[in-house]
Design a protein around this motif. Structure first.
Motif, PDB file in Angstrom:
ATOM      1  N   LYS A   1      26.929  34.772  50.405  1.00 40.08           N
ATOM      2  CA  LYS A   1      27.237  35.841  49.447  1.00 40.08           C
ATOM      3  C   LYS A   1      28.332  35.471  48.449  1.00 40.08           C
ATOM      4  O   LYS A   1      28.437  36.079  47.384  1.00 40.08           O
ATOM      5  CB  LYS A   1      27.684  37.101  50.213  1.00 40.08           C
TER       6      LYS A   1
ATOM      7  N   ALA B   1      28.595  36.534  44.350  1.00 43.04           N
ATOM      8  CA  ALA B   1      29.667  37.474  44.032  1.00 43.04           C
ATOM      9  C   ALA B   1      30.593  36.892  42.958  1.00 43.04           C
ATOM     10  O   ALA B   1      30.972  37.587  42.004  1.00 43.04           O
ATOM     11  CB  ALA B   1      30.463  37.792  45.297  1.00 43.04           C
TER      12      ALA B   1
ATOM     13  N   LYS C   1      28.904  37.030  39.574  1.00 43.06           N
ATOM     14  CA  LYS C   1      28.882  38.380  38.999  1.00 43.06           C
ATOM     15  C   LYS C   1      30.216  38.719  38.345  1.00 43.06           C
ATOM     16  O   LYS C   1      30.257  39.336  37.263  1.00 43.06           O
ATOM     17  CB  LYS C   1      28.546  39.403  40.081  1.00 43.06           C
TER      18      LYS C   1
ATOM     19  N   THR D   1      18.870  36.402  41.758  1.00 45.25           N
ATOM     20  CA  THR D   1      20.089  37.225  41.830  1.00 45.25           C
ATOM     21  C   THR D   1      20.992  37.063  40.620  1.00 45.25           C
ATOM     22  O   THR D   1      21.968  37.810  40.475  1.00 45.25           O
ATOM     23  CB  THR D   1      20.889  36.851  43.084  1.00 45.25           C
TER      24      THR D   1
ATOM     25  N   GLN E   1      24.295  43.989  38.912  1.00 47.52           N
ATOM     26  CA  GLN E   1      24.169  44.987  39.978  1.00 47.52           C
ATOM     27  C   GLN E   1      25.315  44.859  40.974  1.00 47.52           C
ATOM     28  O   GLN E   1      25.663  43.778  41.417  1.00 47.52           O
ATOM     29  CB  GLN E   1      22.829  44.814  40.710  1.00 47.52           C
ATOM     30  N   ASP E   2      25.901  45.986  41.313  1.00 48.75           N
ATOM     31  CA  ASP E   2      26.901  46.098  42.388  1.00 48.75           C
ATOM     32  C   ASP E   2      28.078  45.142  42.211  1.00 48.75           C
ATOM     33  O   ASP E   2      28.395  44.336  43.078  1.00 48.75           O
ATOM     34  CB  ASP E   2      26.225  45.864  43.743  1.00 48.75           C
TER      35      ASP E   2
ATOM     36  N   ASP F   1      31.125  46.096  42.163  1.00 47.27           N
ATOM     37  CA  ASP F   1      32.134  46.498  43.150  1.00 47.27           C
ATOM     38  C   ASP F   1      31.874  45.825  44.494  1.00 47.27           C
ATOM     39  O   ASP F   1      32.810  45.392  45.186  1.00 47.27           O
ATOM     40  CB  ASP F   1      32.120  48.023  43.322  1.00 47.27           C
ATOM     41  N   GLY F   2      30.607  45.727  44.879  1.00 46.82           N
ATOM     42  CA  GLY F   2      30.266  45.051  46.132  1.00 46.82           C
ATOM     43  C   GLY F   2      30.653  43.581  46.093  1.00 46.82           C
ATOM     44  O   GLY F   2      31.111  43.019  47.092  1.00 46.82           O
ATOM     45  N   ALA F   3      30.474  42.970  44.915  1.00 42.87           N
ATOM     46  CA  ALA F   3      30.839  41.566  44.767  1.00 42.87           C
ATOM     47  C   ALA F   3      32.344  41.382  44.934  1.00 42.87           C
ATOM     48  O   ALA F   3      32.810  40.465  45.623  1.00 42.87           O
ATOM     49  CB  ALA F   3      30.398  41.056  43.401  1.00 42.87           C
TER      50      ALA F   3
ATOM     51  N   ALA G   1      34.294  43.289  46.584  1.00 42.78           N
ATOM     52  CA  ALA G   1      34.615  43.555  47.986  1.00 42.78           C
ATOM     53  C   ALA G   1      34.357  42.319  48.856  1.00 42.78           C
ATOM     54  O   ALA G   1      35.118  42.019  49.788  1.00 42.78           O
ATOM     55  CB  ALA G   1      33.796  44.741  48.491  1.00 42.78           C
ATOM     56  N   ILE G   2      33.271  41.593  48.545  1.00 43.21           N
ATOM     57  CA  ILE G   2      32.966  40.385  49.306  1.00 43.21           C
ATOM     58  C   ILE G   2      34.078  39.354  49.132  1.00 43.21           C
ATOM     59  O   ILE G   2      34.559  38.756  50.102  1.00 43.21           O
ATOM     60  CB  ILE G   2      31.613  39.795  48.838  1.00 43.21           C
TER      61      ILE G   2
ATOM     62  N   SER H   1      37.119  40.406  51.027  1.00 42.73           N
ATOM     63  CA  SER H   1      36.949  40.214  52.460  1.00 42.73           C
ATOM     64  C   SER H   1      37.164  38.757  52.858  1.00 42.73           C
ATOM     65  O   SER H   1      37.754  38.461  53.900  1.00 42.73           O
ATOM     66  CB  SER H   1      35.547  40.680  52.878  1.00 42.73           C
TER      67      SER H   1
END
Length: 942
Positions: free
Chosen positions: A233, A237, A240, A288, A319-320, A322-324, A326-327, A330
């Protein structure tokens, strides 16, 4: 619809990360443009390595280019690569035109060796841009700290750039700012910014490859299942986040002002999009990362996979976000630093690209070697030495040391003044470009009917021409060559007796013009020539070879010598044979200098900066010699040469010894030693066997084979023909310079030769003032032979009542790893040589150490440096004599015999100062004295 073609509808351009000649010539590239909507092509060293080294369609073009004119590997690669790039650019030109310069590009990479050098990168990019001369070329420049200002400068000059090796978002932002700044500069100069394009190649899969390994290590160590969702991931990420930065960077009033002038935004190009982990979908880094105003450059397999089953999902990269984020957060929380990973990947990427370039050039070098006539060399050594040389080669390759050497980096050696002495590296090309001057000189010598050429010189200026004269032999219709490099009166008389002075051209060879021996040789033969042809014509019989601005040049111009040739100040005497110092005598002998230089150039190119160490003949020999001496104490280089090129050994002696023997280190060359049973040789040697094709000596070959079987390192060199001797001059010059670097000394100075000269000059100055030579008392005298020793050596010898006892005691001091050198200040003729060779053979077989035989003062300018400045492992016997017939030196108060005595005394004095084991044996009469010496030597062994 073809999924690849659907990418255009999403705003992304598919590019191909591959180029090969059959792809272009076979029409597949054009079909991909039509079928797949292909918009561009990228290349890199790995791609060209696979193409040029393995694709058969390059063979004919490769062969034609090399046979039309030999080239080093870099030039061959560029010729083939630029040919492909130009052809691909032509195929892509309609795409370039249809997209108004947005797409349709082909990329060519600046040498990765320059990744950390801003100015060199700029120069190289300009050169490649000009060489290709296509509007749809992008020059690839790496995103290193040195690359950023280069990108800004090149964009500012209107050159389109593909920025490669981007991993981190902050570095990408710096690249984008450099692009924008460059556009503004170009616009301010009146340039059309619509003609410039750039992509920022953001590498993807390599990030996952590194971070996944770190994640898996943590999972395996602690069984933390929460980390598993992070696998595969990180790269997406990161991409992005980079795309979000792109949208921000290329908006706002500053960019809009440039856009209004027709500027193209610098698109993100997703690179490294093949999947490294087979568990991941093979189209992962395409599907992706689809986004507007982006490029995805895919290798053929990835492109085939996406064409077959890919899904073109619009704006997937947006897309996403914010999720990227967050990854990435993390990963940091779990102790994985993206910044560290990306920083390391840039360094590793540069290294990988350089390694790929090494492999590419190595492959080209191998193919070239099959087409070019270069003297073949093989090296035999035991496993330990081979492994050490391989390790040294690996280090030199990784550090790019050969390139640094050719670039004149003095840090390759000691950081002193080595950079000022590297003119020999490119002298062959320089001399070849002006070879007509030498041809005209040769024609004039022949036309004037000269029957003799006599070279007056010392050391490097004389030994090289001597090799050429004896190897080529006398050419019918051309003058006979003679050489004087001794102040022995008998030697001078012998030379004069061989000459018809009215038909002799003297070549006075002296770099500085201040060297004692050539000056007094000139004084003597000037006087003799005036007596022979008169004061008005004597200078017509003299040619000078000297450095510009030297004292010799001033003398030659004042006296109106027939010819004056200039050396190169940045070439020391022992490296000068391929300059005018060797070529002027060669031309006068009737040697075809142009052909000679053409043959020699093959070796120069084989040792060039673009030949990797493991394929570089000069580097391989130099590393062997240096490593053998430094790590294995094999510091004696024993030279065995076939009869037709036997004199090559004397030239090698001076090159190796004077270059490497200093500061207590160095190589001791051993030339002309008799061949003895293998048991005689210690483990302190490397053997070099140089054999002229068709001149094989069965005894030598068998001896060398026996040495190799006994475990001694052996270098076998087959010299193709006499015209190829120049190849060995250059190979050994390169090898000696490299061995010096390994040993850790400056191979271009000669401090201990200078020390001896100073003492000699003091004595000759004393003679000028009416003084006399110092007279010491011998420690022993018998039948016209006297033995002299300084206090320390006399104490070590003790008191004896016979010459044989003194010799036994003296040579008994030679232990394993030592060598014995006979330094004979007598005429160098066949009889004296035979007598001393007999003494040498007995010493060698009895003491089982390396032996050297040198005639003075000739050796003072060669091996004398190593004897005084090298390792203190020599045991020396100096031989002097009363001269039956002396000769005065015109315009001086001293004679040649006195000069020779001063040279012997200066030599001995410095040996004593260096605490060498040395005695002097003085002979009242040479012939009878040598017999008595040989008899005493024989008796000492019983």
């Amino acid at each position: 619809m073809n999924p690849l073609k659907q990418l255009a509808e999403t705003g992304q351009a598919p590019w191909l990360d591959f180029v090969q000649r059959d792809l272009i010539e076979g029409g597949e590239l054009a079909r991909m443009i039509e079928r797949d909507g292909l918009k561009g092509v990228t290349s890199n060293p790995s791609i060209f390595e696979k193409a040029i080294a393995h694709a058969p369609e390059y063979g004919a073009a490769f062969e034609r280019f090399v046979q039309h004119g030999d080239h080093e590997p870099m030039a061959i690669y560029e010729h083939l690569a630029i040919g492909d790039i130009k052809a691909a650019a032509d195929v892509l030109l309609p795409v370039y035109q249809a997209t108004n310069g947005r797409d349709g590009y082909i990329s060519l990479e600046v040498s990765p060796y320059l990744a950390m050098d801003t100015e060199a990168t700029i120069i190289e990019a300009r050169r490649l841009h000009k060489a290709v001369d296509k509007p749809n070329l992008m020059v690839k420049v790496p995103a290193t700290t040195a690359g950023i200002p280069a990108i800004r400068t090149l964009i500012g000059e209107g050159i389109s750039i593909n920025v490669t090796l981007l991993f981190a978002v902050p570095m990408y932002e710096a690249v984008a700012h450099a692009y924008i700044d460059g556009l503004e500069h170009f616009a301010a100069q009146g340039g059309d910014v619509s003609k410039i394009a750039s992509v920022a190649s953001f590498f993807v899969s390599r990030i996952d490859n590194v971070i996944d390994k770190q994640l898996q290590g943590k999972i395996d160590a602690g069984g933390d299942a929460a980390l598993k969702p992070l696998l595969g991931k990180a790269a997406i990420a990161n991409a992005k986040v980079a795309y979000a930065a792109y949208k921000k960077l290329f908006s706002g009033t500053k960019w809009q002002a440039l856009e209004a002038k027709g500027a193209h935004s610098q698109r993100l190009l997703w690179a490294s999009t093949s999947v490294k982990n087979p568990a991941y979908p093979d189209t992962l880094y395409v599907e992706t990362l689809i986004g507007r105003d982006t490029v995805n450059t895919m290798p053929p397999a990835t492109m085939d996979a996406f064409r077959d089953h890919g899904k073109a999902m619009p704006d997937a990269v947006e897309q996403d976000l914010d999720g990227a984020l967050a990854i990435l957060k993390s990963l940091e929380q779990h102790g994985i630093s993206l910044e560290t990973v990306t920083d390391d990947l840039v360094i590793d990427g540069v290294r990988q690209f350089a390694t790929a370039f090494d492999q590419l050039l190595g492959a080209v070098a191998v193919k070239r070697s099959a087409l070019v006539p270069v003297n073949e060399a093989t090296i035999e050594a035991d496993g330990a030495l081979k492994a050490a040389v391989a390790e040294a080669s690996k280090h030199w390759l990784a550090e790019g040391t050969i390139r640094k050497l050719w670039a004149g980096d003095k840090q390759v050696w000691t950081g002193a003044d080595e950079d000022k002495w590297l003119g020999w590296l490119d002298i062959v090309g320089q001399e070849h470009a002006h070879v007509g001057t030498l041809a005209r000189f040769a024609d004039s010598i022949k036309a004037q009917g000269f029957s003799h050429i006599a070279l007056l010189g010392m050391g490097g200026s004389s030994l090289g021409p001597e090799v050429l004269a004896r190897s080529f032999g006398h050419k019918a219709g051309w003058p006979q060559f003679h050489m004087l490099d001794s102040t022995d009166p008998a030697q001078i008389r012998t030379l004069e007796a061989a000459l018809d002075l009215k038909k002799t051209m003297f070549i006075v060879s002296s770099k500085s013009g201040s060297t004692l021996e050539p000056n007094i040789f000139l004084a003597y033969f000037k006087s003799r020539m005036i007596e022979t042809v008169g004061a008005a014509d004597w200078a017509k019989h003299f040619t000078a070879v000297t450095d510009p601005g030297s004292a010799m040049e001033r003398v030659a111009q004042h006296d109106r010598f027939a010819h004056v040739f200039h050396g190169v100040k940045s070439i020391g005497g022992r490296y000068s044979v391929l300059s005018k110092f060797g070529l002027v005598p060669a031309a006068a002998m009737g040697i075809d200098v142009e052909t000679f230089l053409t043959h020699t150039a093959h070796m120069v190119k084989s040792c060039s900066a673009s030949v990797p160490v493991d394929q570089n003949p000069g580097a391989q020999l130099g590393l062997l010699l240096g490593v053998a001496a430094k790590q294995f104490k094999r510091d004696k280089v024993t030279i065995i040469a076939s009869p037709g090129i036997a004199d090559l050994g004397a030239w090698l002696e001076q090159l190796i010894a004077e270059s490497t023997g200093k500061l207590g280190h160095g190589l001791i060359p051993v030339d002309g030693e008799p061949l003895e049973d293998v048991s005689v040789y210690g483990k302190d040697r490397v053997f070099a066997y140089l054999c002229l094709a068709g001149d094989e000596h069965k005894g030598q070959a068998a001896h060398v084979a026996a040495l190799a079987r006994a475990g001694h390192p052996v270098v076998r060199i087959m010299v193709r023909d006499v015209m190829s001797i120049g190849q060995e001059f250059f190979r050994w010059e390169m090898a000696t310079a490299i061995a010096g670097a390994v040993i850790g000394i400056n191979p271009f100075d000669q401090p201990d030769v200078e020390a001896s000269k100073i003492k000699t000059r003091a004595l000759t100055d004393a003679y000028e003032q009416g003084g006399s030579a110092p007279q010491g008392e011998p420690v022993f005298r018998e039948n016209g032979i006297a033995v002299f020793a300084d206090a320390a050596n006399a104490a070590a010898l003790g008191r004896h009542n016979s010459l044989s006892a003194y010799l036994k005691q003296h040579f008994g001091r030679a232990e394993a790893g030592d060598y014995i050198a006979i330094l004979a200040y007598i005429e160098r003729d066949k009889a004296h040589l035979a007598a001393l060779e007999g003494v040498r053979k007995r010493l060698m077989t009895h003491r089982k150490v390396a032996t050297c035989l040198c005639f003075g003062p000739r050796f003072l300018h060669s091996t004398g440096q190593a004897y005084k400045g090298g390792p203190n492992s020599g045991v020396f016997l100096q031989i002097t004599t009363d001269d039956a017939h002396d000769l005065p030196v015109p315009d001086h108060k001293y004679s040649f015999s006195q000069v020779k005595a001063a040279q012997a005394e200066g030599d001995l004095s410095v040996l004593v100062e260096r605490e060498r084991r040395v005695i002097r044996v003085h002979l009242k009469d040479v012939a009878s004295g040598l017999k008595d010496l040989a008899h005493a030597m024989e008796h000492s062994f019983h």
